[in-house]
Design a protein around this motif. Structure first.
Motif, short mmCIF file in Angstrom:
data_model
loop_
_atom_site.label_atom_id
_atom_site.label_comp_id
_atom_site.label_asym_id
_atom_site.label_seq_id
_atom_site.Cartn_x
_atom_site.Cartn_y
_atom_site.Cartn_z
N PRO A 293 6.48 11.83 -22.54
CA PRO A 293 6.94 10.69 -23.33
C PRO A 293 6.18 9.41 -22.99
CG PRO A 293 8.81 11.97 -22.58
CD PRO A 293 7.60 12.53 -21.89
N GLY A 294 5.84 9.21 -21.71
CA GLY A 294 5.10 8.02 -21.31
C GLY A 294 3.71 7.97 -21.92
N GLU A 295 3.02 9.11 -21.91
CA GLU A 295 1.68 9.18 -22.52
C GLU A 295 1.76 8.88 -24.02
OE1 GLU A 295 -0.19 12.66 -19.61
OE2 GLU A 295 0.86 13.22 -21.45
N LEU A 296 2.74 9.47 -24.63
CA LEU A 296 2.90 9.29 -26.08
C LEU A 296 3.25 7.83 -26.41
CD1 LEU A 296 2.64 11.05 -28.56
CD2 LEU A 296 5.03 11.68 -28.31
N ALA A 297 4.14 7.24 -25.63
CA ALA A 297 4.51 5.83 -25.85
C ALA A 297 3.28 4.94 -25.72
CB ALA A 297 5.59 5.40 -24.86
N ARG A 298 2.46 5.20 -24.71
CA ARG A 298 1.24 4.41 -24.51
C ARG A 298 0.28 4.57 -25.70
NH1 ARG A 298 -0.41 6.66 -20.18
NH2 ARG A 298 -1.91 8.00 -21.21
N ASP A 299 0.08 5.80 -26.15
CA ASP A 299 -0.84 6.06 -27.27
C ASP A 299 -0.34 5.42 -28.57
OD1 ASP A 299 -2.40 7.48 -25.52
OD2 ASP A 299 -1.82 9.45 -26.29
N LEU A 300 0.98 5.39 -28.74
CA LEU A 300 1.57 4.82 -29.95
C LEU A 300 1.81 3.31 -29.82
CD1 LEU A 300 4.14 7.66 -30.69
CD2 LEU A 300 2.15 7.07 -32.10
N MET A 301 1.50 2.77 -28.63
CA MET A 301 1.72 1.35 -28.32
C MET A 301 3.18 0.97 -28.56
SD MET A 301 -1.87 -0.45 -29.40
CE MET A 301 -2.11 0.24 -31.01
N MET A 302 4.07 1.78 -27.99
CA MET A 302 5.51 1.56 -28.11
C MET A 302 6.12 1.50 -26.71
SD MET A 302 6.69 4.40 -30.91
CE MET A 302 8.36 3.80 -30.92
#
Length: 165
Positions: free
Chosen positions: A73-82
């Protein structure tokens, strides 16, 4: 033949003492309007496969990783800028819809990864194909040489902005 950017520049030229470069204003206006057209089209085609834009964006980001279809989830949040908190609700919706699942990490069982399901992958790929057709139609106005020139110039501008950030 004039486009909407030409008309925009003409309307604003010299207005209320504003001073701007016509070519810069026209280029920025064209890029903005192109994005508006493409965003409208993108939202329509992802809706055709039963997705909202934010759902497609999340699935797309899961697919294009070095670990295709899987991320923390952390990687995805960073990639989505969320923020991670903002992503949680989105992941909950996607999980309820059967488009992603939460799985324990392979090496560390305390870790939770987000994994795209077959249904999520299929819907995302269908939307990507539809978006690709729209993009091809838009870029069909240019020759291959013009596309290379456009890409070279846009890259130059983007690199300057990315270096600043």
């Amino acid at each position: 033949m004039k486009d909407s950017a030409d008309l925009h520049v003409e309307r604003w030229r010299g207005w209320q003492g504003l001073d701007f470069d016509d070519q810069t204003e026209a280029a920025m206006t064209r890029m903005s309007r192109l994005l508006k057209h493409l965003n409208r089209s993108d939202r329509a085609v992802v809706a055709d496969v039963g997705l909202q834009w934010d759902e497609y964006d999340t699935l797309h980001n899961l697919l294009i990783r070095d670990t295709p279809g899987r991320a923390t989830p952390g990687e995805l949040a960073r990639d989505l800028m969320m923020s991670p908190a903002g992503l949680t609700g989105r992941l909950d919706r996607l999980e309820r819809a059967g488009l992603v699942r939460r799985v324990r990490g392979d090496r560390d069982r305390r870790r939770v990864d987000i994994e795209i399901t077959d249904e999520g992958r299929d819907r995302c790929l269908r939307a990507m194909r539809l978006r690709g057709r729209t993009e091809d139609q838009a870029m069909g106005a240019l020759t291959d040489a013009e596309k290379r020139t456009l890409n070279r110039l846009l890259k130059k501008v983007l690199l300057r902005l990315e270096a600043r950030d």
